[in-house]
Design a protein around this motif. Sequence first.
Motif, PDB file in Angstrom:
ATOM      1  N   GLU A  77      -3.937   6.037  43.981  1.00  0.00           N
ATOM      2  CA  GLU A  77      -4.601   6.977  43.069  1.00  0.00           C
ATOM      3  C   GLU A  77      -5.879   7.575  43.662  1.00  0.00           C
ATOM      4  O   GLU A  77      -6.575   8.323  42.995  1.00  0.00           O
ATOM      5  CB  GLU A  77      -4.956   6.263  41.756  1.00  0.00           C
ATOM      6  CG  GLU A  77      -3.773   5.862  40.910  1.00  0.00           C
ATOM      7  CD  GLU A  77      -3.098   7.070  40.258  1.00  0.00           C
ATOM      8  OE1 GLU A  77      -3.775   8.116  40.086  1.00  0.00           O
ATOM      9  OE2 GLU A  77      -1.897   6.974  39.953  1.00  0.00           O
ATOM     10  N   SER A  78      -6.183   7.222  44.906  1.00  0.00           N
ATOM     11  CA  SER A  78      -7.469   7.623  45.477  1.00  0.00           C
ATOM     12  C   SER A  78      -7.486   9.104  45.861  1.00  0.00           C
ATOM     13  O   SER A  78      -6.449   9.709  46.168  1.00  0.00           O
ATOM     14  CB  SER A  78      -7.793   6.778  46.709  1.00  0.00           C
ATOM     15  OG  SER A  78      -6.831   6.997  47.719  1.00  0.00           O
ATOM     16  N   THR A  79      -8.666   9.659  45.832  1.00  0.00           N
ATOM     17  CA  THR A  79      -8.864  11.052  46.225  1.00  0.00           C
ATOM     18  C   THR A  79      -9.214  11.110  47.712  1.00  0.00           C
ATOM     19  O   THR A  79      -9.632  10.100  48.304  1.00  0.00           O
ATOM     20  CB  THR A  79     -10.019  11.672  45.426  1.00  0.00           C
ATOM     21  OG1 THR A  79     -11.230  10.971  45.760  1.00  0.00           O
ATOM     22  CG2 THR A  79      -9.774  11.562  43.924  1.00  0.00           C
ATOM     23  N   PRO A  80      -9.078  12.281  48.330  1.00  0.00           N
ATOM     24  CA  PRO A  80      -9.483  12.407  49.740  1.00  0.00           C
ATOM     25  C   PRO A  80     -10.940  11.996  49.969  1.00  0.00           C
ATOM     26  O   PRO A  80     -11.252  11.367  50.984  1.00  0.00           O
ATOM     27  CB  PRO A  80      -9.270  13.894  50.026  1.00  0.00           C
ATOM     28  CG  PRO A  80      -8.168  14.292  49.090  1.00  0.00           C
ATOM     29  CD  PRO A  80      -8.409  13.507  47.844  1.00  0.00           C
ATOM     30  N   SER A  81     -11.816  12.321  49.031  1.00  0.00           N
ATOM     31  CA  SER A  81     -13.232  11.970  49.211  1.00  0.00           C
ATOM     32  C   SER A  81     -13.437  10.454  49.117  1.00  0.00           C
ATOM     33  O   SER A  81     -14.280   9.892  49.821  1.00  0.00           O
ATOM     34  CB  SER A  81     -14.100  12.685  48.174  1.00  0.00           C
ATOM     35  OG  SER A  81     -13.783  12.264  46.860  1.00  0.00           O
ATOM     36  N   GLN A  82     -12.676   9.781  48.263  1.00  0.00           N
ATOM     37  CA  GLN A  82     -12.781   8.322  48.172  1.00  0.00           C
ATOM     38  C   GLN A  82     -12.312   7.662  49.465  1.00  0.00           C
ATOM     39  O   GLN A  82     -12.951   6.745  49.976  1.00  0.00           O
ATOM     40  CB  GLN A  82     -11.955   7.804  46.989  1.00  0.00           C
ATOM     41  CG  GLN A  82     -12.588   8.059  45.636  1.00  0.00           C
ATOM     42  CD  GLN A  82     -11.709   7.579  44.487  1.00  0.00           C
ATOM     43  OE1 GLN A  82     -10.475   7.609  44.571  1.00  0.00           O
ATOM     44  NE2 GLN A  82     -12.334   7.118  43.414  1.00  0.00           N
ATOM     45  N   ARG A  83     -11.189   8.154  49.995  1.00  0.00           N
ATOM     46  CA  ARG A  83     -10.687   7.585  51.254  1.00  0.00           C
ATOM     47  C   ARG A  83     -11.667   7.858  52.393  1.00  0.00           C
ATOM     48  O   ARG A  83     -11.887   6.994  53.252  1.00  0.00           O
ATOM     49  CB  ARG A  83      -9.294   8.139  51.573  1.00  0.00           C
ATOM     50  CG  ARG A  83      -8.227   7.634  50.610  1.00  0.00           C
ATOM     51  CD  ARG A  83      -6.830   7.967  51.088  1.00  0.00           C
ATOM     52  NE  ARG A  83      -6.570   9.406  51.096  1.00  0.00           N
ATOM     53  CZ  ARG A  83      -6.166  10.109  50.038  1.00  0.00           C
ATOM     54  NH1 ARG A  83      -6.005   9.501  48.866  1.00  0.00           N
ATOM     55  NH2 ARG A  83      -5.936  11.400  50.133  1.00  0.00           N
ATOM     56  N   ALA A  84     -12.241   9.044  52.394  1.00  0.00           N
ATOM     57  CA  ALA A  84     -13.213   9.376  53.444  1.00  0.00           C
ATOM     58  C   ALA A  84     -14.433   8.464  53.350  1.00  0.00           C
ATOM     59  O   ALA A  84     -14.965   8.004  54.368  1.00  0.00           O
ATOM     60  CB  ALA A  84     -13.625  10.839  53.323  1.00  0.00           C
ATOM     61  N   ARG A  85     -14.871   8.193  52.125  1.00  0.00           N
ATOM     62  CA  ARG A  85     -16.025   7.309  51.948  1.00  0.00           C
ATOM     63  C   ARG A  85     -15.706   5.900  52.434  1.00  0.00           C
ATOM     64  O   ARG A  85     -16.511   5.253  53.115  1.00  0.00           O
ATOM     65  CB  ARG A  85     -16.427   7.281  50.466  1.00  0.00           C
ATOM     66  CG  ARG A  85     -17.626   6.354  50.169  1.00  0.00           C
ATOM     67  CD  ARG A  85     -17.887   6.290  48.674  1.00  0.00           C
ATOM     68  NE  ARG A  85     -18.902   5.309  48.350  1.00  0.00           N
ATOM     69  CZ  ARG A  85     -20.178   5.597  48.085  1.00  0.00           C
ATOM     70  NH1 ARG A  85     -20.595   6.858  48.145  1.00  0.00           N
ATOM     71  NH2 ARG A  85     -21.040   4.638  47.774  1.00  0.00           N
ATOM     72  N   LEU A  86     -14.511   5.414  52.079  1.00  0.00           N
ATOM     73  CA  LEU A  86     -14.111   4.070  52.496  1.00  0.00           C
ATOM     74  C   LEU A  86     -14.051   3.969  54.019  1.00  0.00           C
ATOM     75  O   LEU A  86     -14.562   3.006  54.611  1.00  0.00           O
ATOM     76  CB  LEU A  86     -12.745   3.733  51.885  1.00  0.00           C
ATOM     77  CG  LEU A  86     -12.156   2.373  52.237  1.00  0.00           C
ATOM     78  CD1 LEU A  86     -13.104   1.239  51.852  1.00  0.00           C
ATOM     79  CD2 LEU A  86     -10.796   2.185  51.558  1.00  0.00           C
ATOM     80  N   LEU A  87     -13.455   4.961  54.666  1.00  0.00           N
ATOM     81  CA  LEU A  87     -13.365   4.956  56.123  1.00  0.00           C
ATOM     82  C   LEU A  87     -14.753   5.013  56.765  1.00  0.00           C
ATOM     83  O   LEU A  87     -15.004   4.351  57.777  1.00  0.00           O
ATOM     84  CB  LEU A  87     -12.510   6.131  56.609  1.00  0.00           C
ATOM     85  CG  LEU A  87     -11.009   6.003  56.336  1.00  0.00           C
ATOM     86  CD1 LEU A  87     -10.304   7.332  56.568  1.00  0.00           C
ATOM     87  CD2 LEU A  87     -10.391   4.918  57.217  1.00  0.00           C
ATOM     88  N   LYS A  88     -15.642   5.781  56.165  1.00  0.00           N
ATOM     89  CA  LYS A  88     -17.011   5.874  56.684  1.00  0.00           C
ATOM     90  C   LYS A  88     -17.729   4.533  56.556  1.00  0.00           C
ATOM     91  O   LYS A  88     -18.465   4.110  57.457  1.00  0.00           O
ATOM     92  CB  LYS A  88     -17.780   6.962  55.923  1.00  0.00           C
ATOM     93  CG  LYS A  88     -19.173   7.229  56.488  1.00  0.00           C
ATOM     94  CD  LYS A  88     -19.854   8.365  55.739  1.00  0.00           C
ATOM     95  CE  LYS A  88     -21.264   8.615  56.300  1.00  0.00           C
ATOM     96  NZ  LYS A  88     -21.959   9.698  55.557  1.00  0.00           N
ATOM     97  N   LYS A  89     -17.514   3.839  55.436  1.00  0.00           N
ATOM     98  CA  LYS A  89     -18.148   2.528  55.238  1.00  0.00           C
ATOM     99  C   LYS A  89     -17.620   1.520  56.263  1.00  0.00           C
ATOM    100  O   LYS A  89     -18.385   0.745  56.843  1.00  0.00           O
ATOM    101  CB  LYS A  89     -17.867   2.019  53.821  1.00  0.00           C
ATOM    102  CG  LYS A  89     -18.511   2.844  52.726  1.00  0.00           C
ATOM    103  CD  LYS A  89     -19.976   2.533  52.550  1.00  0.00           C
ATOM    104  CE  LYS A  89     -20.204   1.272  51.774  1.00  0.00           C
ATOM    105  NZ  LYS A  89     -21.637   1.062  51.482  1.00  0.00           N
ATOM    106  N   ILE A  90     -16.303   1.527  56.479  1.00  0.00           N
ATOM    107  CA  ILE A  90     -15.723   0.616  57.457  1.00  0.00           C
ATOM    108  C   ILE A  90     -16.243   0.939  58.848  1.00  0.00           C
ATOM    109  O   ILE A  90     -16.562   0.037  59.633  1.00  0.00           O
ATOM    110  CB  ILE A  90     -14.176   0.690  57.423  1.00  0.00           C
ATOM    111  CG1 ILE A  90     -13.656   0.211  56.073  1.00  0.00           C
ATOM    112  CG2 ILE A  90     -13.563  -0.150  58.548  1.00  0.00           C
ATOM    113  CD1 ILE A  90     -12.169   0.435  55.871  1.00  0.00           C
ATOM    114  N   GLU A  91     -16.360   2.218  59.154  1.00  0.00           N
ATOM    115  CA  GLU A  91     -16.878   2.620  60.459  1.00  0.00           C
ATOM    116  C   GLU A  91     -18.323   2.161  60.633  1.00  0.00           C
ATOM    117  O   GLU A  91     -18.738   1.789  61.733  1.00  0.00           O
ATOM    118  CB  GLU A  91     -16.783   4.151  60.623  1.00  0.00           C
ATOM    119  CG  GLU A  91     -17.164   4.655  62.001  1.00  0.00           C
ATOM    120  CD  GLU A  91     -16.360   4.000  63.121  1.00  0.00           C
ATOM    121  OE1 GLU A  91     -16.960   3.708  64.177  1.00  0.00           O
ATOM    122  OE2 GLU A  91     -15.148   3.776  62.941  1.00  0.00           O
ATOM    123  N   GLY A  92     -19.076   2.158  59.543  1.00  0.00           N
ATOM    124  CA  GLY A  92     -20.454   1.669  59.601  1.00  0.00           C
ATOM    125  C   GLY A  92     -20.511   0.194  59.962  1.00  0.00           C
ATOM    126  O   GLY A  92     -21.355  -0.237  60.761  1.00  0.00           O
TER     127      GLY A  92
END
Length: 289
Positions: free
Chosen positions: A257-272
Amino acid sequence: MSRWFKHIAFMLIVALALGACSRVGLAYRNLDVIIPWTLSDYLDMNGEQKSWLDERLKEHLSWHCTTQLPGYLDWLDRLQTMITTNQVTDAALQARAHEAEQAIAETAREITPSAIELLKGLDDKQVAEMNDAFAKDQRKRQQEYLKPSLDQQIKERGARMEKRLNDWLGPLNTTQQQRVATWSRTLGEQNTQWLANRVHWQKQFSAAVAQRQSPEFPQRIETLLVNRESLWTPAYRQAFANTEAQARSLFVDLMAESTPSQRARLLKKIEGVRKDFSDLKCLKAGKQG
């Protein structure tokens, strides 16, 4: 990644392996993070014991950074790939959880001899204080997690999860919020089962430490720290398996159910988190060597 070892409950794959990983550098300056139970919470050590432990922890920390962290970077890569390729499935999450559990066990095995040596040297007063601290911990958690009505427990559990998810995904939409509420209701009286098992473990730990000069002591402590699942009650073993399954199901549905912005945020957090690991001086030194 402070607190991975402390009474790990599979709430959500990201919360399990990443949620406590924020500010990795700070965690690595806090040397007791690689002990599978928090010494400072339960033990009042004297100066000699603290000095000895400090040196041991530095050795363990060096081992951990050079031998274990590279594997965490690979693990984070696999997690990112799952999200990027939209392959967040129950099977994939089971695989990532199994890998995390193996990493936890490996570090627990490494530091167990130091824990055994420290515990062997405790005097009776320190053991009594440790047992008092366990009792205080139990009272505190009963007050926080069991005293509220079941409806309130369910509501608070959902709120805690939503807060974690907001940090990693951003604000949840209505469908996602409803899914979290359903997840929390499905777990029912999980608080009771979790706390009963925690008390069960602490009692066995106290009983082992009471016999710390016995020949069987090292093996008992290794079991308690490395193979603690073998000591779970049958009821909690079943409850834990259900908790894991419900967490995987929740995360699969949330990502669907996630939006592109939610997935982008999650990937950015993991990258951090990945960058925090990569930037650690001990890891860089190992690569240069």
